[in-house]
Design an enzyme around this catalytic site. Sequence first.
Site, PDB file in Angstrom:
ATOM      1  CD  GLU A 144     -11.882 -29.347  -0.808  1.00  0.00           C
ATOM      2  OE1 GLU A 144     -10.661 -29.523  -0.715  1.00  0.00           O
ATOM      3  OE2 GLU A 144     -12.606 -29.954  -1.629  1.00  0.00           O
ATOM      4  CG  PHE A 187       0.864 -26.255  -7.420  1.00  0.00           C
ATOM      5  CD1 PHE A 187       0.285 -26.985  -8.447  1.00  0.00           C
ATOM      6  CD2 PHE A 187       0.796 -26.753  -6.134  1.00  0.00           C
ATOM      7  CE1 PHE A 187      -0.346 -28.197  -8.194  1.00  0.00           C
ATOM      8  CE2 PHE A 187       0.171 -27.962  -5.868  1.00  0.00           C
ATOM      9  CZ  PHE A 187      -0.403 -28.681  -6.902  1.00  0.00           C
ATOM     10  CD  GLN A 188      -3.193 -27.301  -4.874  1.00  0.00           C
ATOM     11  OE1 GLN A 188      -2.858 -27.042  -3.720  1.00  0.00           O
ATOM     12  NE2 GLN A 188      -3.770 -28.456  -5.198  1.00  0.00           N
ATOM     13  CE  LYS A 226       2.743 -23.994   3.611  1.00  0.00           C
ATOM     14  NZ  LYS A 226       3.097 -25.160   2.761  1.00  0.00           N
ATOM     15  CG  MET A 271     -39.061 -29.168 -10.351  1.00  0.00           C
ATOM     16  SD  MET A 271     -40.824 -29.266  -9.915  1.00  0.00           S
ATOM     17  CE  MET A 271     -40.757 -29.001  -8.145  1.00  0.00           C
TER      18      MET A 271
END
Length: 559
Positions: A50, A112-113, A162, A474
């Site tokens: 993602e 959940f999630q 959802k 760096m």
Amino acid sequence: MKLTGAQVLIECLKEQKVDLIFGYPGGAVLPIYDVLYNTKEITHILTAHEQGATHAADGYARSTGKPGVVLVTSGPGATNTITGIATAYMDSVPLVVFTGQVAASLLGRDSFQEVDMAGITMPITKHNYIVKDPARLPHIIREAFDIATSGRPGPVVVDIPKDIQTALIEFKPDDGQPMEWKTRGKWYEEADNNPENMEKALELIDECQHPVIYAGGGINISGTHKELLEFAEKIKAPVCVSLMGMGAFPGDHPYFLGMVGMHGTRYANYAVSNSDCLIAIGARFSDRVISKVENFAPDARIIHIDIDPAEISKNVTAHIAVCGDVKEILTELTGKVHEKAENGWNKQVQEWKKTHPLKYRGQGALSPQYVIKKLYELTEGKAVITTEVGQNQMWAAQFYKYTEPRTFLTSGGLGAMGYGLGASIGAAMGRPDRRVVNIAGDGSFKMNSTELATVSKYRVPIIQLVLNNHTLGMVRQWQDLFFQGRFSQSTLGPDVDFLKLADAYGIKGLRISSNQEVEEVLKQALSLNEPVVVECDISPDEKVYPMVAPGAAIDDLID
């Protein structure tokens, strides 16, 4: 007509002329992905992660000027976008990120999630939403795009539970009415702006003898490069740029001074330090530009032109502030200002350019600066360059001459390692007419090298240059210069054979080990209309010079 929330989202994306989105499916967005299955007008690019999707949408947005669109699931799918959203926010990139969410009835129950994306992203978005009323979904989507692209652009997150995606919604096509959000609160056009400031700016520009223009990313964002060129040529002012301002002014123009600040050119820093009028346009005076504030442009009267009133005098006090659309302001300034003739100031600046050019080793081990310089010559400055963060980023800014806007894409404000490969995917899909090259260090490349899977899947014809010094370049440079050579945790290992990694993804790999091989290998890579990984084996002791030490004035450089 009544449509499901998922169908409404897709219809609204079509209204916004979205034809490309980047994402990764999951349980909380399956209704949307089911609608996408039969949607021919929109191409979905499945990335490996993602974060890669968000960087790809960012690269698409920066290279085209259109908003980038991301679609991911809830929970970890949503949180994986945070670095990409923060990158877009810091660099004013228009993104609209759609995240799935648990059903509204489950919110606040540690389902959940479930994560609070509105709360998490509030500091790093221009605006965000969680959709709780199905009837408001069409308006929210349209408003999200309008906010992302209006004024100073930025990312907007739309969190869609959802059950909203499956709810039936009365859908009416967009009637083109003005967005309500512009009537709520104060918008930039309403910012306090003394009407006499334009006249004061004109008077100062006409009177000054040592003008310098400091151009930032706002020039690229607003498409004001032609106006900037006309303005600079009329007042005979040398032009320096911020990192985000690369491409705002032709890199091969005699007035161009390159980047200003910590890793800017000596002549840019000298010009700013000796100017009597510094005209900042679409720039925010970042700490990497100004360094020691009290010594920055000490004799200059500063004119600050910006669309965002919050940036005026935030880091450096402006003597004259002109707030609004930089294209409109610059057009008016150019039309009214008196034309200047070149004078001793222009001769002095040209003398600094001759006396203090950017330098690199031409003999011995492979020079990364030479690789980038030769890439510029072979592409005639027409490529789109994306970068990672660190030494590779600074060398790309110093040694490739950007002659057009939207051709240098980098994580400037956030400095996100792992940005470039995803961004190159989005840029290549947004600008198929241009060759796209991602310049990376091995440390940054490893961060999101899994996006080679996306490159391979869609045969994206990017060139991935890996400047491999087997270290965090760096970080090592700072440890060498300021921490007595104590290289704590900056040496990478075990070594990765990047050509084998490329081969594992079905991508051609090439290697450069000496300056003598550079031209031949780059020509070969550029001749192929397919993805290529080019590994460049460079010394861990290569450094980015010149450099302003932390806390020093910008005309006090190390090289």
